[in-house]
Design a protein around this motif. Structure first.
Motif, mmCIF file in Angstrom:
data_model
loop_
_atom_site.group_PDB
_atom_site.id
_atom_site.type_symbol
_atom_site.label_atom_id
_atom_site.label_comp_id
_atom_site.label_asym_id
_atom_site.label_seq_id
_atom_site.Cartn_x
_atom_site.Cartn_y
_atom_site.Cartn_z
ATOM 1 N N PHE A 168 -12.722 13.763 -8.785
ATOM 2 C CA PHE A 168 -13.275 14.064 -7.456
ATOM 3 C C PHE A 168 -12.786 13.043 -6.429
ATOM 4 O O PHE A 168 -12.823 11.846 -6.673
ATOM 5 N N GLU A 169 -12.353 13.539 -5.280
ATOM 6 C CA GLU A 169 -12.007 12.670 -4.163
ATOM 7 C C GLU A 169 -13.095 12.827 -3.101
ATOM 8 O O GLU A 169 -13.661 13.906 -2.943
ATOM 9 N N ASN A 170 -13.347 11.735 -2.386
ATOM 10 C CA ASN A 170 -14.284 11.791 -1.254
ATOM 11 C C ASN A 170 -15.649 12.323 -1.695
ATOM 12 O O ASN A 170 -16.285 13.104 -0.999
ATOM 13 N N PHE A 171 -16.085 11.906 -2.888
ATOM 14 C CA PHE A 171 -17.350 12.403 -3.446
ATOM 15 C C PHE A 171 -18.526 11.815 -2.690
ATOM 16 O O PHE A 171 -18.548 10.623 -2.401
ATOM 17 N N ARG A 172 -19.505 12.648 -2.348
ATOM 18 C CA ARG A 172 -20.723 12.125 -1.720
ATOM 19 C C ARG A 172 -21.902 13.045 -2.002
ATOM 20 O O ARG A 172 -21.744 14.261 -2.093
ATOM 21 N N GLU A 178 -27.497 17.389 -4.515
ATOM 22 C CA GLU A 178 -26.459 18.210 -3.892
ATOM 23 C C GLU A 178 -25.289 17.311 -3.499
ATOM 24 O O GLU A 178 -25.492 16.266 -2.882
ATOM 25 N N PHE A 179 -24.070 17.732 -3.870
ATOM 26 C CA PHE A 179 -22.909 16.900 -3.562
ATOM 27 C C PHE A 179 -21.767 17.719 -2.981
ATOM 28 O O PHE A 179 -21.761 18.945 -3.028
ATOM 29 N N ALA A 180 -20.801 16.989 -2.410
ATOM 30 C CA ALA A 180 -19.552 17.580 -1.933
ATOM 31 C C ALA A 180 -18.426 16.658 -2.369
ATOM 32 O O ALA A 180 -18.626 15.459 -2.576
ATOM 33 N N ALA A 181 -17.243 17.250 -2.547
ATOM 34 C CA ALA A 181 -16.069 16.471 -2.939
ATOM 35 C C ALA A 181 -14.829 17.304 -2.654
ATOM 36 O O ALA A 181 -14.930 18.463 -2.245
ATOM 37 N N ASN A 182 -13.682 16.690 -2.898
ATOM 38 C CA ASN A 182 -12.412 17.388 -2.790
ATOM 39 C C ASN A 182 -11.662 17.251 -4.103
ATOM 40 O O ASN A 182 -11.771 16.233 -4.786
ATOM 41 N N ILE A 183 -10.901 18.304 -4.419
ATOM 42 C CA ILE A 183 -9.912 18.233 -5.494
ATOM 43 C C ILE A 183 -8.632 18.776 -4.878
ATOM 44 O O ILE A 183 -8.526 19.975 -4.612
ATOM 45 N N GLY A 184 -7.696 17.868 -4.612
ATOM 46 C CA GLY A 184 -6.485 18.302 -3.932
ATOM 47 C C GLY A 184 -6.837 18.957 -2.611
ATOM 48 O O GLY A 184 -7.550 18.384 -1.798
ATOM 49 N N LYS A 185 -6.373 20.199 -2.415
ATOM 50 C CA LYS A 185 -6.618 20.874 -1.130
ATOM 51 C C LYS A 185 -7.987 21.541 -1.086
ATOM 52 O O LYS A 185 -8.396 22.040 -0.042
ATOM 53 N N TRP A 186 -8.693 21.579 -2.199
ATOM 54 C CA TRP A 186 -9.959 22.318 -2.263
ATOM 55 C C TRP A 186 -11.147 21.434 -1.907
ATOM 56 O O TRP A 186 -11.265 20.324 -2.396
ATOM 57 N N GLU A 195 -30.997 16.135 -20.029
ATOM 58 C CA GLU A 195 -30.191 17.318 -19.694
ATOM 59 C C GLU A 195 -29.490 17.059 -18.374
ATOM 60 O O GLU A 195 -30.075 16.509 -17.449
ATOM 61 N N PHE A 196 -28.218 17.464 -18.325
ATOM 62 C CA PHE A 196 -27.427 17.296 -17.104
ATOM 63 C C PHE A 196 -26.620 18.576 -16.944
ATOM 64 O O PHE A 196 -25.770 18.886 -17.766
ATOM 65 N N GLU A 197 -26.921 19.338 -15.904
ATOM 66 C CA GLU A 197 -26.238 20.607 -15.677
ATOM 67 C C GLU A 197 -25.563 20.568 -14.317
ATOM 68 O O GLU A 197 -26.169 20.162 -13.329
ATOM 69 N N VAL A 198 -24.293 20.977 -14.275
ATOM 70 C CA VAL A 198 -23.520 20.948 -13.044
ATOM 71 C C VAL A 198 -23.184 22.368 -12.610
ATOM 72 O O VAL A 198 -22.761 23.190 -13.423
ATOM 73 N N MET A 199 -23.379 22.648 -11.329
ATOM 74 C CA MET A 199 -22.964 23.921 -10.740
ATOM 75 C C MET A 199 -22.041 23.611 -9.574
ATOM 76 O O MET A 199 -22.334 22.708 -8.784
ATOM 77 N N ILE A 200 -20.938 24.370 -9.467
ATOM 78 C CA ILE A 200 -19.928 24.104 -8.440
ATOM 79 C C ILE A 200 -19.437 25.413 -7.835
ATOM 80 O O ILE A 200 -19.293 26.410 -8.541
ATOM 81 N N ARG A 201 -19.192 25.399 -6.523
ATOM 82 C CA ARG A 201 -18.560 26.509 -5.840
ATOM 83 C C ARG A 201 -17.541 25.937 -4.861
ATOM 84 O O ARG A 201 -17.643 24.762 -4.517
ATOM 85 N N PRO A 202 -16.553 26.646 -4.363
ATOM 86 C CA PRO A 202 -16.189 28.015 -4.739
ATOM 87 C C PRO A 202 -15.366 28.044 -6.028
ATOM 88 O O PRO A 202 -14.982 27.004 -6.542
ATOM 89 N N ILE A 203 -15.057 29.237 -6.487
ATOM 90 C CA ILE A 203 -14.408 29.389 -7.784
ATOM 91 C C ILE A 203 -13.021 28.749 -7.822
ATOM 92 O O ILE A 203 -12.612 28.223 -8.850
ATOM 93 N N LYS A 204 -12.304 28.738 -6.712
ATOM 94 C CA LYS A 204 -10.957 28.124 -6.688
ATOM 95 C C LYS A 204 -11.054 26.621 -6.961
ATOM 96 O O LYS A 204 -10.218 26.061 -7.671
ATOM 97 N N ALA A 205 -12.055 25.975 -6.384
ATOM 98 C CA ALA A 205 -12.237 24.545 -6.611
ATOM 99 C C ALA A 205 -12.672 24.296 -8.056
ATOM 100 O O ALA A 205 -12.239 23.332 -8.692
ATOM 101 N N LEU A 206 -13.516 25.174 -8.581
ATOM 102 C CA LEU A 206 -13.964 25.051 -9.963
ATOM 103 C C LEU A 206 -12.778 25.202 -10.912
ATOM 104 O O LEU A 206 -12.656 24.464 -11.892
ATOM 105 N N GLN A 207 -11.881 26.130 -10.609
ATOM 106 C CA GLN A 207 -10.684 26.326 -11.444
ATOM 107 C C GLN A 207 -9.798 25.087 -11.409
ATOM 108 O O GLN A 207 -9.264 24.665 -12.427
#
Length: 148
Positions: free
Chosen positions: A66-70, A85-93, A111-123
Motif C-alpha cells: 500500500f502507498e499513501n495508506f491512511r 476505514e482506510f484509503a491507499a494507492n496501489i500503482g495507479k489505483w 479475527e481480522f477481516e479486510v474488505m476492499i473496493r473497487p475490484i480493479k484495485a483489489l486485483q
C-alpha cells in the motif's frame, strides 16, 4: 444501545500498537497483538486463513504494498469489536477499505477481516501478494491446524 459504545482498555492498547505497526511496518510490533489462534479473512480468497504466522506474513506484506495508506474513521461495536476505514494507492489505483477487527478478553486480535473496493484495485493487490508471498502463504495455509 443506551450506553456509550467504547472499546475495552486492552483492545484500545492493542489498537494503539496496531497504528504504530502500520506507521512503521515494524514486524516486531505486530506479533504480540495477534492471538495464536487468530483467523484472517482476506478480500482475495474465500476461505479464512488460520494462524498467527499467516496473518503476520499477509499484514507485513500488505503494509509494504500500500502507498499513501491512511485511516479515516473508526467505528466501535461493543467492547471487543472495531472497524477501521482506510484509503491507499496501489500503482495507479486508489482504493478504499475496511478492517473489521475482533479482540479477545486479553486484548489480542482474534479475527481480522479486510474488505476492499473497487475490484480493479483489489486485483492489483491480489497480483502483488501472489508475486511476493504466494508460495509461502500456500505453505502456511496447508500447514495450519484445522479449526475445531
Amino acid at each position: 444501545m443506551g450506553e456509550n459504545q467504547s472499546l475495552a482498555p486492552l483492545p484500545q492498547l492493542t489498537l494503539a500498537e496496531w497504528h504504530a505497526f502500520v506507521a512503521t511496518g515494524n514486524q516486531d510490533l505486530l506479533a504480540p497483538l495477534l492471538s495464536e489462534h487468530m483467523v484472517f479473512r482476506s478480500p482475495i480468497v474465500q476461505s479464512p486463513i488460520p494462524g498467527r504466522a499467516a496473518a503476520i506474513l499477509v499484514l507485513t506484506t500488505v503494509v509494504q504494498i500500500f502507498e499513501n495508506f491512511r485511516y479515516h474513521r473508526a467505528f466501535v461495536a461493543g467492547s471487543h469489536d472495531a472497524a477501521l476505514e482506510f484509503a491507499a494507492n496501489i500503482g495507479k489505483w486508489q482504493l478504499k477499505g475496511i478492517d473489521l477487527i475482533k479482540f479477545n478478553a486479553a486484548g489480542e486480535m482474534i479475527e481480522f477481516e479486510v474488505m476492499i473496493r473497487p475490484i480493479k484495485a483489489l486485483q492489483a493487490l491480489a497480483d502483488e501478494i501472489g508475486n511476493r508471498i504466494g508460495p509461502q502463504l500456500a505453505q502456511l495455509k496447508g500447514a495450519a491446524p484445522a479449526p475445531h
